[in-house]
Design a protein around this motif. Sequence first.
Motif, PDB file in Angstrom:
ATOM      1  N   ARG A 150      51.785  31.741  45.566  1.00 59.98           N
ATOM      2  CA  ARG A 150      52.797  33.301  45.055  1.00 59.98           C
ATOM      3  C   ARG A 150      51.773  34.250  44.247  1.00 59.98           C
ATOM      4  O   ARG A 150      52.199  34.856  44.355  1.00 59.98           O
ATOM      5  CB  ARG A 150      54.198  32.445  44.716  1.00 59.98           C
ATOM      6  CG  ARG A 150      54.731  32.137  46.361  1.00 59.98           C
ATOM      7  CD  ARG A 150      56.329  31.595  45.446  1.00 59.98           C
ATOM      8  NE  ARG A 150      56.540  30.296  46.147  1.00 59.98           N
ATOM      9  CZ  ARG A 150      56.923  28.871  45.557  1.00 59.98           C
ATOM     10  NH1 ARG A 150      56.992  29.254  44.594  1.00 59.98           N
ATOM     11  NH2 ARG A 150      57.455  28.305  46.405  1.00 59.98           N
ATOM     12  N   THR A 151      51.183  33.540  43.174  1.00 58.35           N
ATOM     13  CA  THR A 151      51.124  34.164  42.221  1.00 58.35           C
ATOM     14  C   THR A 151      49.579  35.434  42.711  1.00 58.35           C
ATOM     15  O   THR A 151      49.088  36.577  42.226  1.00 58.35           O
ATOM     16  CB  THR A 151      50.626  33.424  40.842  1.00 58.35           C
ATOM     17  OG1 THR A 151      51.165  32.544  40.251  1.00 58.35           O
ATOM     18  CG2 THR A 151      49.716  34.425  39.809  1.00 58.35           C
ATOM     19  N   GLU A 152      48.546  34.199  43.478  1.00 55.86           N
ATOM     20  CA  GLU A 152      47.651  34.771  43.966  1.00 55.86           C
ATOM     21  C   GLU A 152      48.006  36.016  44.993  1.00 55.86           C
ATOM     22  O   GLU A 152      47.122  37.647  44.958  1.00 55.86           O
ATOM     23  CB  GLU A 152      47.132  34.305  45.149  1.00 55.86           C
ATOM     24  CG  GLU A 152      45.487  32.690  44.263  1.00 55.86           C
ATOM     25  CD  GLU A 152      44.994  31.817  44.844  1.00 55.86           C
ATOM     26  OE1 GLU A 152      43.996  31.906  45.014  1.00 55.86           O
ATOM     27  OE2 GLU A 152      45.783  31.453  45.912  1.00 55.86           O
ATOM     28  N   LYS A 153      48.789  35.662  46.096  1.00 54.95           N
ATOM     29  CA  LYS A 153      49.803  37.043  46.420  1.00 54.95           C
ATOM     30  C   LYS A 153      50.249  38.560  45.877  1.00 54.95           C
ATOM     31  O   LYS A 153      49.987  39.740  45.872  1.00 54.95           O
ATOM     32  CB  LYS A 153      51.076  36.509  47.604  1.00 54.95           C
ATOM     33  CG  LYS A 153      50.377  35.753  48.467  1.00 54.95           C
ATOM     34  CD  LYS A 153      51.024  35.215  49.282  1.00 54.95           C
ATOM     35  CE  LYS A 153      50.858  34.473  50.668  1.00 54.95           C
ATOM     36  NZ  LYS A 153      52.411  34.055  51.775  1.00 54.95           N
ATOM     37  N   ARG A 154      50.944  38.271  44.789  1.00 59.72           N
ATOM     38  CA  ARG A 154      51.110  39.250  44.234  1.00 59.72           C
ATOM     39  C   ARG A 154      50.177  39.840  43.296  1.00 59.72           C
ATOM     40  O   ARG A 154      49.745  41.258  43.207  1.00 59.72           O
ATOM     41  CB  ARG A 154      52.232  38.411  42.705  1.00 59.72           C
ATOM     42  CG  ARG A 154      53.584  38.293  43.826  1.00 59.72           C
ATOM     43  CD  ARG A 154      54.359  37.763  42.218  1.00 59.72           C
ATOM     44  NE  ARG A 154      54.763  38.697  41.652  1.00 59.72           N
ATOM     45  CZ  ARG A 154      55.347  38.956  40.389  1.00 59.72           C
ATOM     46  NH1 ARG A 154      55.568  37.756  40.223  1.00 59.72           N
ATOM     47  NH2 ARG A 154      55.277  39.700  39.657  1.00 59.72           N
ATOM     48  N   LEU A 155      48.842  39.175  43.129  1.00 60.93           N
ATOM     49  CA  LEU A 155      47.478  39.422  42.409  1.00 60.93           C
ATOM     50  C   LEU A 155      47.053  40.902  43.193  1.00 60.93           C
ATOM     51  O   LEU A 155      46.166  41.653  42.916  1.00 60.93           O
ATOM     52  CB  LEU A 155      47.207  38.347  41.925  1.00 60.93           C
ATOM     53  CG  LEU A 155      45.718  38.394  40.492  1.00 60.93           C
ATOM     54  CD1 LEU A 155      46.068  39.232  39.319  1.00 60.93           C
ATOM     55  CD2 LEU A 155      45.025  37.658  41.132  1.00 60.93           C
ATOM     56  N   ILE A 156      46.971  40.444  44.187  1.00 60.28           N
ATOM     57  CA  ILE A 156      46.001  41.241  45.188  1.00 60.28           C
ATOM     58  C   ILE A 156      47.363  42.555  45.891  1.00 60.28           C
ATOM     59  O   ILE A 156      46.574  43.194  47.012  1.00 60.28           O
ATOM     60  CB  ILE A 156      45.626  40.342  46.366  1.00 60.28           C
ATOM     61  CG1 ILE A 156      47.084  40.065  47.081  1.00 60.28           C
ATOM     62  CG2 ILE A 156      44.136  39.599  45.426  1.00 60.28           C
ATOM     63  CD1 ILE A 156      45.963  39.165  48.676  1.00 60.28           C
ATOM     64  N   SER A 157      48.479  42.374  45.776  1.00 59.81           N
ATOM     65  CA  SER A 157      49.648  43.598  46.068  1.00 59.81           C
ATOM     66  C   SER A 157      49.240  44.613  45.295  1.00 59.81           C
ATOM     67  O   SER A 157      48.832  44.809  44.253  1.00 59.81           O
ATOM     68  CB  SER A 157      50.583  42.894  46.107  1.00 59.81           C
ATOM     69  OG  SER A 157      51.032  42.442  44.614  1.00 59.81           O
ATOM     70  N   ARG A 158      49.292  45.647  46.047  1.00 57.56           N
ATOM     71  CA  ARG A 158      48.902  46.930  45.201  1.00 57.56           C
ATOM     72  C   ARG A 158      50.419  47.508  45.148  1.00 57.56           C
ATOM     73  O   ARG A 158      51.328  46.484  44.245  1.00 57.56           O
ATOM     74  CB  ARG A 158      49.109  47.928  46.417  1.00 57.56           C
ATOM     75  CG  ARG A 158      48.311  47.896  47.629  1.00 57.56           C
ATOM     76  CD  ARG A 158      47.904  48.834  48.702  1.00 57.56           C
ATOM     77  NE  ARG A 158      46.623  48.667  49.490  1.00 57.56           N
ATOM     78  CZ  ARG A 158      46.626  49.497  50.796  1.00 57.56           C
ATOM     79  NH1 ARG A 158      47.628  50.136  51.099  1.00 57.56           N
ATOM     80  NH2 ARG A 158      45.760  49.493  51.291  1.00 57.56           N
ATOM     81  N   GLY A 159      49.973  48.889  43.922  1.00 61.79           N
ATOM     82  CA  GLY A 159      50.688  48.747  42.621  1.00 61.79           C
ATOM     83  C   GLY A 159      50.640  48.571  42.147  1.00 61.79           C
ATOM     84  O   GLY A 159      51.655  48.761  41.013  1.00 61.79           O
TER      85      GLY A 159
END
Length: 204
Positions: A150-159
């Motif tokens: 979950r943290t990895e997904k958030r890390l590569i998200s924009r904004g």
Amino acid sequence: MEAKRSSISVVLISLVALLSGCASLSEEECVTGDWYGIGYSDGLQGRSETFLSNHQEACAEYTIAFDVKPYLMGREEGLKRYCHQDNGYRLGRSGAKYHYVCPEDLEPAFLETYQSGRQVYQQEQQVRELEKELERQEKELHEVELQAQRTEKRLISRGLSSAEREDLLFKLREFEREQRTSYYQLQHLEHQLLQERSKLEYMD
């Protein structure tokens, strides 16, 4: 005031009923008076001599005298079967407690097999505890892995701001450290469980 007295009476009646339910013998058993059979049953179950006083008290409630002599004769015969070597192993294997009731001439052989069975029982408990701990560790590792994903997904998200990204990166590294620790603990537990299972197989 009357309601309070009524409430106290109900409590007292409940307590008497509860205590009566704990009696070692019923009124019918006291009336029948199969003292030998009661003693034999107690001996067969390996009950201590304290049960005699329990029986006496139970029958006294119904003003019936408990005949001790046939009871002790029956208990002695019951103990002969209880204190058999084969039964000693079976009791130890099941985890049952021994109350040191066997006669001197039967106790050494009984205890030898009882202890052998007890060792197997304790080894089984050890294996079960390790299995539970292994299952718990696996669940913890799975949860950490999910958090890391979950943290990895958030890390590569924009904004994300630089501070937010730095915070997430720190958390990700923490999760990775937890994963490595969990992997090590799992390997150690798996190795330990394998050893304890081997011991159990050898004992059985």
